[in-house]
Design a protein around this motif. Structure first.
Motif, PDB file in Angstrom:
ATOM      1  N   GLU A  46      -9.056  35.431  72.104  1.00  0.00           N
ATOM      2  CA  GLU A  46      -8.852  35.146  70.521  1.00  0.00           C
ATOM      3  C   GLU A  46      -8.604  36.214  69.692  1.00  0.00           C
ATOM      4  O   GLU A  46      -7.036  35.761  68.736  1.00  0.00           O
ATOM      5  CB  GLU A  46      -9.868  33.647  70.111  1.00  0.00           C
ATOM      6  N   LEU A  47      -9.559  36.814  69.234  1.00  0.00           N
ATOM      7  CA  LEU A  47      -8.608  37.809  68.602  1.00  0.00           C
ATOM      8  C   LEU A  47      -7.624  38.452  68.582  1.00  0.00           C
ATOM      9  O   LEU A  47      -6.411  39.030  68.039  1.00  0.00           O
ATOM     10  CB  LEU A  47     -10.101  39.524  68.241  1.00  0.00           C
ATOM     11  N   ARG A  48      -7.099  38.741  70.265  1.00  0.00           N
ATOM     12  CA  ARG A  48      -5.779  39.169  70.556  1.00  0.00           C
ATOM     13  C   ARG A  48      -4.902  38.415  69.821  1.00  0.00           C
ATOM     14  O   ARG A  48      -3.891  38.617  69.088  1.00  0.00           O
ATOM     15  CB  ARG A  48      -5.665  39.722  72.360  1.00  0.00           C
ATOM     16  N   GLN A  49      -5.068  36.838  69.977  1.00  0.00           N
ATOM     17  CA  GLN A  49      -4.333  36.106  69.498  1.00  0.00           C
ATOM     18  C   GLN A  49      -3.746  35.835  68.085  1.00  0.00           C
ATOM     19  O   GLN A  49      -2.901  35.883  67.373  1.00  0.00           O
ATOM     20  CB  GLN A  49      -4.118  34.702  70.449  1.00  0.00           C
ATOM     21  N   ASP A  50      -5.142  35.778  67.614  1.00  0.00           N
ATOM     22  CA  ASP A  50      -4.872  36.237  65.646  1.00  0.00           C
ATOM     23  C   ASP A  50      -3.832  37.455  65.773  1.00  0.00           C
ATOM     24  O   ASP A  50      -3.493  37.808  65.070  1.00  0.00           O
ATOM     25  CB  ASP A  50      -6.416  36.405  65.582  1.00  0.00           C
ATOM     26  N   ILE A  51      -4.010  38.421  66.301  1.00  0.00           N
ATOM     27  CA  ILE A  51      -3.338  39.717  65.846  1.00  0.00           C
ATOM     28  C   ILE A  51      -1.807  39.427  65.698  1.00  0.00           C
ATOM     29  O   ILE A  51      -1.050  40.065  64.973  1.00  0.00           O
ATOM     30  CB  ILE A  51      -4.153  41.083  66.308  1.00  0.00           C
ATOM     31  N   ILE A  52      -1.474  38.961  66.994  1.00  0.00           N
ATOM     32  CA  ILE A  52      -0.157  38.161  67.721  1.00  0.00           C
ATOM     33  C   ILE A  52       0.184  37.842  66.370  1.00  0.00           C
ATOM     34  O   ILE A  52       1.068  37.862  66.368  1.00  0.00           O
ATOM     35  CB  ILE A  52       0.078  38.148  69.497  1.00  0.00           C
ATOM     36  N   LYS A  53       0.363  36.823  66.484  1.00  0.00           N
ATOM     37  CA  LYS A  53       0.298  35.617  64.998  1.00  0.00           C
ATOM     38  C   LYS A  53       0.236  36.128  64.046  1.00  0.00           C
ATOM     39  O   LYS A  53       1.482  35.851  63.552  1.00  0.00           O
ATOM     40  CB  LYS A  53      -1.073  34.436  65.494  1.00  0.00           C
ATOM     41  N   GLU A  54      -0.827  37.299  63.652  1.00  0.00           N
ATOM     42  CA  GLU A  54      -0.456  37.701  61.872  1.00  0.00           C
ATOM     43  C   GLU A  54       1.012  38.548  62.403  1.00  0.00           C
ATOM     44  O   GLU A  54       1.588  38.484  61.401  1.00  0.00           O
ATOM     45  CB  GLU A  54      -1.322  38.148  62.206  1.00  0.00           C
ATOM     46  N   VAL A  55       1.314  39.980  62.679  1.00  0.00           N
ATOM     47  CA  VAL A  55       1.700  41.006  63.492  1.00  0.00           C
ATOM     48  C   VAL A  55       3.192  40.272  63.410  1.00  0.00           C
ATOM     49  O   VAL A  55       4.287  40.525  62.894  1.00  0.00           O
ATOM     50  CB  VAL A  55       1.415  41.623  64.169  1.00  0.00           C
ATOM     51  N   SER A  56       2.801  38.751  64.182  1.00  0.00           N
ATOM     52  CA  SER A  56       4.612  38.576  64.622  1.00  0.00           C
ATOM     53  C   SER A  56       5.011  37.578  63.043  1.00  0.00           C
ATOM     54  O   SER A  56       6.665  37.250  63.284  1.00  0.00           O
ATOM     55  CB  SER A  56       4.169  36.879  65.452  1.00  0.00           C
ATOM     56  N   CYS A  57       4.405  37.336  61.884  1.00  0.00           N
ATOM     57  CA  CYS A  57       4.810  36.978  60.635  1.00  0.00           C
ATOM     58  C   CYS A  57       5.045  37.964  59.856  1.00  0.00           C
ATOM     59  O   CYS A  57       5.815  37.506  58.826  1.00  0.00           O
ATOM     60  CB  CYS A  57       3.819  35.289  60.701  1.00  0.00           C
ATOM     61  N   ASN A  58       4.172  39.045  60.097  1.00  0.00           N
ATOM     62  CA  ASN A  58       3.753  39.484  58.835  1.00  0.00           C
ATOM     63  C   ASN A  58       3.725  41.249  59.503  1.00  0.00           C
ATOM     64  O   ASN A  58       2.397  41.618  60.096  1.00  0.00           O
ATOM     65  CB  ASN A  58       2.553  39.559  57.966  1.00  0.00           C
ATOM     66  N   PRO A  59       5.092  41.769  59.575  1.00  0.00           N
ATOM     67  CA  PRO A  59       4.800  43.008  60.768  1.00  0.00           C
ATOM     68  C   PRO A  59       3.897  44.139  59.976  1.00  0.00           C
ATOM     69  O   PRO A  59       3.605  43.959  59.193  1.00  0.00           O
ATOM     70  CB  PRO A  59       6.516  43.429  60.286  1.00  0.00           C
ATOM     71  N   GLY A  60       3.615  44.733  60.975  1.00  0.00           N
ATOM     72  CA  GLY A  60       2.213  45.682  60.924  1.00  0.00           C
ATOM     73  C   GLY A  60       2.300  46.652  62.196  1.00  0.00           C
ATOM     74  O   GLY A  60       3.305  46.247  63.292  1.00  0.00           O
ATOM     75  N   HIS A  61       1.380  47.601  62.877  1.00  0.00           N
ATOM     76  CA  HIS A  61       1.128  48.337  63.347  1.00  0.00           C
ATOM     77  C   HIS A  61       0.765  47.283  64.713  1.00  0.00           C
ATOM     78  O   HIS A  61      -0.373  47.060  64.291  1.00  0.00           O
ATOM     79  CB  HIS A  61       0.232  49.489  63.369  1.00  0.00           C
ATOM     80  N   PHE A  62       1.284  47.096  66.367  1.00  0.00           N
ATOM     81  CA  PHE A  62       1.095  45.980  66.924  1.00  0.00           C
ATOM     82  C   PHE A  62       0.346  46.702  67.390  1.00  0.00           C
ATOM     83  O   PHE A  62      -1.233  46.092  68.583  1.00  0.00           O
ATOM     84  CB  PHE A  62       2.648  45.700  67.027  1.00  0.00           C
ATOM     85  N   ALA A  63       0.577  48.073  68.444  1.00  0.00           N
ATOM     86  CA  ALA A  63       0.401  48.097  69.397  1.00  0.00           C
ATOM     87  C   ALA A  63      -0.873  48.241  69.578  1.00  0.00           C
ATOM     88  O   ALA A  63      -2.597  48.290  70.600  1.00  0.00           O
ATOM     89  CB  ALA A  63       1.054  49.075  70.329  1.00  0.00           C
ATOM     90  N   ALA A  64      -1.733  49.467  68.479  1.00  0.00           N
ATOM     91  CA  ALA A  64      -2.682  49.899  68.783  1.00  0.00           C
ATOM     92  C   ALA A  64      -4.217  49.073  68.483  1.00  0.00           C
ATOM     93  O   ALA A  64      -5.212  49.348  69.084  1.00  0.00           O
ATOM     94  CB  ALA A  64      -2.625  51.382  67.094  1.00  0.00           C
ATOM     95  N   SER A  65      -3.980  48.004  67.320  1.00  0.00           N
ATOM     96  CA  SER A  65      -4.865  47.047  67.348  1.00  0.00           C
ATOM     97  C   SER A  65      -5.203  46.090  68.392  1.00  0.00           C
ATOM     98  O   SER A  65      -6.434  45.948  68.918  1.00  0.00           O
ATOM     99  CB  SER A  65      -4.674  46.584  66.041  1.00  0.00           C
ATOM    100  N   LEU A  66      -3.955  45.628  69.408  1.00  0.00           N
ATOM    101  CA  LEU A  66      -4.472  45.738  71.009  1.00  0.00           C
ATOM    102  C   LEU A  66      -4.914  45.662  71.688  1.00  0.00           C
ATOM    103  O   LEU A  66      -5.617  45.609  72.234  1.00  0.00           O
ATOM    104  CB  LEU A  66      -2.941  44.769  71.118  1.00  0.00           C
ATOM    105  N   GLY A  67      -4.743  47.061  71.240  1.00  0.00           N
ATOM    106  CA  GLY A  67      -5.556  48.128  72.348  1.00  0.00           C
ATOM    107  C   GLY A  67      -7.335  48.635  72.490  1.00  0.00           C
ATOM    108  O   GLY A  67      -8.044  49.067  73.366  1.00  0.00           O
ATOM    109  N   THR A  68      -7.095  48.428  71.049  1.00  0.00           N
ATOM    110  CA  THR A  68      -8.465  48.201  70.742  1.00  0.00           C
ATOM    111  C   THR A  68      -9.443  47.480  70.631  1.00  0.00           C
ATOM    112  O   THR A  68     -10.733  47.356  70.344  1.00  0.00           O
ATOM    113  CB  THR A  68      -9.132  48.921  69.304  1.00  0.00           C
ATOM    114  N   VAL A  69      -9.135  46.132  71.285  1.00  0.00           N
ATOM    115  CA  VAL A  69     -10.053  44.645  70.907  1.00  0.00           C
ATOM    116  C   VAL A  69     -11.489  44.925  71.303  1.00  0.00           C
ATOM    117  O   VAL A  69     -12.562  44.112  70.992  1.00  0.00           O
ATOM    118  CB  VAL A  69      -9.195  43.092  71.365  1.00  0.00           C
ATOM    119  N   GLU A  70     -10.968  44.795  72.676  1.00  0.00           N
ATOM    120  CA  GLU A  70     -12.235  45.175  73.694  1.00  0.00           C
ATOM    121  C   GLU A  70     -13.514  45.875  72.639  1.00  0.00           C
ATOM    122  O   GLU A  70     -14.652  45.752  72.889  1.00  0.00           O
ATOM    123  CB  GLU A  70     -12.701  45.177  74.918  1.00  0.00           C
ATOM    124  N   LEU A  71     -13.329  47.108  72.785  1.00  0.00           N
ATOM    125  CA  LEU A  71     -13.197  48.367  71.891  1.00  0.00           C
ATOM    126  C   LEU A  71     -15.020  47.710  70.473  1.00  0.00           C
ATOM    127  O   LEU A  71     -14.824  48.021  70.114  1.00  0.00           O
ATOM    128  CB  LEU A  71     -12.734  49.284  71.794  1.00  0.00           C
TER     129      LEU A  71
END
Length: 141
Positions: A46-71
């Motif tokens: 759900e956290l990954r989906q929330d980040i994807i949803k937000e960054v798809s509407c409001n550009p930001g840094h995508f990969a780094a945050s997705l890569g650290t979700v579990e961490l």
């Protein structure tokens, strides 16, 4: 045609209401720590989906945050944050951290005037150890 598809995708993401079974119950890490270990993979999803949803509407840094979700979920689950301090090496890794530390509702203002800062900042939250930016912050910290 690709551009048009992207615009339609962004509009769909922005207007489509999303409900999360577990993430919507988490305002601070204390709430996260009330969940069972078995529920954490769903929180990560759900956290990954929330980040994807937000960054798809409001550009930001995508990969780094997705890569650290579990961490991010593991650190906040195991450690007693904000008393136990987390040092992020790159500020872009911290979108999930911001969402789990009381800034989920305001996260849509990320990178906007007077909005949530794009990097951790102690001026914004007690959960942010220090202001960090683009690279290798943990070494100097």
């Amino acid at each position: 045609m690709l551009f048009l598809h992207f615009v339609i995708f962004r509009l769909e993401m922005r207007t489509e209401p999303t409900t999360y079974n577990l993430l919507s119950t988490i305002t601070f890490p204390e709430d996260l720590r009330q969940l069972s270990v078995e529920e954490l993979p769903e929180v990560c999803k759900e956290l990954r989906q929330d980040i994807i949803k937000e960054v798809s509407c409001n550009p930001g840094h995508f990969a780094a945050s997705l890569g650290t979700v579990e961490l991010t979920v593991a650190l906040h689950y195991v450690f007693n944050t904000p008393y136990d301090r987390i040092v992020w090496d790159v500020g872009h890794q911290a979108y999930g951290h911001k969402i789990l530390t009381g800034r989920r509702e305001a996260f849509s203002t990320n990178r906007k005037f007077k909005g949530v800062r794009p990097f951790p900042s102690p001026e914004e939250s007690d959960y942010d150890t220090f202001t960090c930016g683009h690279a290798s912050n943990s070494i100097s910290a």
